[in-house]
Design an enzyme around this catalytic site. Structure first.
Site, PDB file in Angstrom:
ATOM      1  N   SER A   1       0.856  -1.192   0.000  1.00  0.00           N
ATOM      2  CA  SER A   1       0.000   0.000   0.000  1.00  0.00           C
ATOM      3  C   SER A   1       0.885   1.233   0.000  1.00  0.00           C
ATOM      4  CB  SER A   1      -0.883  -0.002   1.262  1.00  0.00           C
ATOM      5  OG  SER A   1      -1.525   1.234   1.449  1.00  0.00           O
TER       6      SER A   1
ATOM      7  N   TYR B   1      -1.756  -0.082  10.645  1.00  0.00           N
ATOM      8  CA  TYR B   1      -1.795  -0.410   9.216  1.00  0.00           C
ATOM      9  C   TYR B   1      -0.432  -0.093   8.596  1.00  0.00           C
ATOM     10  CZ  TYR B   1      -3.676  -0.770   4.460  1.00  0.00           C
ATOM     11  OH  TYR B   1      -3.924  -1.149   3.165  1.00  0.00           O
TER      12      TYR B   1
END
Length: 254
Positions: free
Chosen positions: A149, A162
């Site tokens: 990501s 995250y």
């Protein structure tokens, strides 16, 4: 059907929807027999039917990769059913957003379980097969693609855990790349930005709406955009290793 991946087998995790489903379709179009792995068997069966309707080969594996024995058994079932394993796309993942001080620990644990442990379990089980495929495949190369990501590059308030998982995926991928590159197993990382998938639907109430406002009016990436990137990586000649690809939406600043 294209022929660049003919006589090869690909495994895609998190294939029930979004990037995983799009990637499975894309690899099948390139000629690979595709094993689709996830927890929602009904969604996987629908995807497999789509692949078969276009003349491709699909194998459904319903399993929870956060359970190590299930992850290992899933990989072995693919090799037993389809005969080999040339490409693995670790796509399964989840995202939790919110200030650390009031985030539920269960949310953190879920990210660690899926984004890190699940990826590790599948990779550990798949590596011997990928090494073998690089030796005996007509292409003389195998691929492991980890979907990371932009959060693996840029840390922002509210995404600490995250970020932890995705920075970790990037570091693991780079070290592993150096370990196996001489044996022609390519390890690549794809870092998507804002993609129109189910990912944000898992966020807590209030946070989900805030994220939706943040991207309101932005033309989001589509799952097919990331699938195209994965297909580009794994269809290169063995002399080419595409190690890392950052794919942001055109208007994305972070």
């Amino acid at each position: 059907m294209a022929e660049r991946l003919s006589n090869t087998v690909a495994l895609v995790t998190g294939a029930s929807s979004g990037i995983g489903a799009a990637t499975a379709l894309s690899l099948a179009e390139e000629g690979a027999a595709v094993a689709v792995l996830g927890r929602r068997r009904n969604k996987l069966e629908e995807l497999a039917d789509q692949i078969r309707a276009k003349g491709g080969t699909a194998f459904v594996v319903a399993a929870d990769i956060t359970d190590q024995p299930q992850a290992a058994a899933a990989v072995e079932s693919v090799v037993k059913e389809l005969g080999r394993l040339d490409t693995v796309v670790n796509n399964a993942g989840t995202m939790g957003v919110g200030q650390a001080v009031d985030s539920p620990l269960e949310e953190w644990e879920k990210m660690l379980e899926i984004n890190v442990r699940g990826l590790l379990y599948v990779t550990h089980a798949a590596l011997p097969h990928l090494l073998r495929a690089a030796e005996d495949s007509p292409r003389k190369v195998a691929d492991l693609v980890n979907i990371s990501s932009t959060a693996g590059r840029v840390a922002r308030p509210g995404t600490a855990v995250y970020n932890l998982t995705k920075f970790g995926v990037n570091g693991f991928s780079e070290a592993l790349r150096q370990e196996v590159m001489a044996k022609r197993v390519r390890v690549s990382v794809v870092e998507p930005g804002t993609v129109d998938t189910e990912l944000s639907s898992h966020l807590r109430d209030g946070i989900r709406e805030a994220i939706e406002r943040q991207v309101e009016g932005m033309e989001l990436l589509r799952p097919e955009d990331i699938a195209d990137t994965v297909a580009f990586i794994v269809t290169r000649d063995r002399r080419v290793a595409v190690n890392e690809v950052l794919v942001r939406a055109g208007e994305q600043t972070w």
